[in-house]
Motif scaffolding. Structure first.
Motif: not given
Length: 422
Positions: A265-268, A329-334
């Protein structure tokens, strides 16, 4: 223009189709094998570059030919494909490549089937679907398309260099997922591995490969999976000369283990709180094989070396003691998700009454509920070993014998009809 006819048509020239051809020839049954690409194509183009067979060369082969290598070696994918090409030449298999089968329908009011192909129709008394059960890659519709995020199935993965820079999430910790995640970790990537329920046998124990142990312990011959084990993921690897898949060891090297992937959800992404239980299940399976092996050694008085270190399980890493339950995902750089989530079958070309309500083949050891239709290369077709190279060869023998028996019945009917007419 006359329609081509053949007694038995085999669809697919992978390991199943080549094995089927050998046994049909032994039974004296005229046949033709159609392959839409090349012999053993999936070994060449639906696997990653560094893949090797999961069993040693002495075990994962047909009885009629050895691999031209060290018997204890794990053969690379190109070597496996070349093996089947060589085997097909050795048995003079009547394989026609570059021909796609589009539809199979029963002929009206007479035995046999009309097979529509890319090169015209063929009529056959029997049809063997030797395409196996792994045609369509499965990617769960969980993560929406997102700019900067690539999602591929494990069958499309080739090597670390094909992926964009950034961290990688591998979903599925069976043989494919575990090996791909390990390769990416060795290439210096940050890797998250989503681990579900699994079995993880020892690669070797007391000087013998696990394929040998499963053989002498009678496990290859199990006729059906145990309760709740119909779709158990098996984590095993032949990489780097063969090694036991040990998720704790991977975590100690820096891999970030998470539980089953549940929602997005929302990239998480969120993960199930089952990582510890899944690792424990894998450990229990691993140790149970060691226990059975030790009992077998004692019972038979075998002179095999002790292996106490095999029972030492490493400590839990922080990702296990304090599991990651969600991942932005974005914050973890995936930048990439690799879905090692299996396949579904594709029998849309078989327009016959041979499937259940879920589209699965209805069969007994490959003999279909639709007379004249046969399957080969299915998991658990006759035993646990059916999915392996040697297992499909033995399954093909049973199917060929059944076809030969049916031909004898038909021949008797035709001969009796001629005598009656005379």
């Amino acid at each position: 223009m006359p329609v081509e006819t053949v007694d038995t048509l085999v669809v697919g020239a992978g390991q199943a189709g080549v094995a089927m051809s050998e046994h049909l020839s032994r039974c004296g049954i005229p046949h033709l094998v159609l392959e839409r690409h090349r012999i053993a194509e999936r070994w060449r183009t639906a696997r990653w570059d560094s893949l090797v067979a999961n069993g040693p060369a002495w075990h994962d082969r047909f009885p009629g030919m050895d691999f031209p290598t060290d018997p204890d070696a794990f053969v690379g994918k190109e070597g496996v494909a070349e093996y089947f090409e060589s085997y097909a030449r050795m048995i003079a298999a009547p394989i026609r490549c570059g021909v796609a089968v589009r539809e199979v329908r029963r002929l009206p009011r007479r035995p046999g089937f009309r097979v529509e192909t890319s090169q015209g129709p063929i009529e056959a008394l029997s049809v063997v679907a030797a395409t196996g059960a792994f045609q369509n890659p499965v990617i769960p519709p969980l993560v929406p398309e997102t700019p900067g995020l690539t999602q591929i199935h494990s069958s499309a993965y080739r090597n670390p260099g094909q992926l964009a820079e950034g961290a990688v999430l591998v979903v599925g910790a069976g043989s494919s997922g575990g090996q791909i995640a390990d390769e990416l970790l060795r290439a210096g990537r940050t890797v998250y591995l989503s681990v579900g329920p699994h079995d993880r046998p020892p690669r070797a124990y007391r000087g013998r490969d696990f394929c040998w142990w499963l053989g002498v312990l009678g496990k290859w011959d199990a006729a059906t999976p145990g309760p709740g084990a119909e779709h158990v993921t098996i984590a095993v690897s032949g990489a780097r000369g063969g090694e036991t898949v040990d998720f704790r060891r991977l975590a100690a090297r820096g891999m970030l283990l998470v539980g089953r992937t549940e929602t997005c959800r929302d990239g998480v992404l969120t993960f199930a709180p089952d990582l510890v239980d899944n690792l424990a299940r894998g450990d229990a399976n691993y140790l149970s094989v060691l226990d059975e092996a030790d009992a077998y050694v004692a019972r038979n008085g075998l002179d095999l070396p002790e292996d106490p270190e095999a029972r030492v399980l490493g400590p839990d890493s922080p990702c296990v003691t304090d599991p990651i339950r969600s991942l932005d995902l974005a914050r973890a750089g995936v930048s990439t998700i690799i879905w090692a989530t299996g396949f579904t079958s594709d029998y849309g070309w078989l327009a016959v009454d041979a499937f259940d309500e879920r589209g699965r083949p209805r069969h007994q050891r490959g003999v279909s509920a639709e007379p004249g239709i046969y399957f080969l290369g299915l998991p658990w077709q006759s035993r646990r070993g059916s999915s392996f190279i040697w297992g499909v060869w033995h399954d093909a023998a049973y199917v060929a014998d059944h076809i030969a028996t049916q031909r004898r019945y038909l021949a008797y009917h035709e001969a009796a009809g001629r005598e009656a007419a005379a």
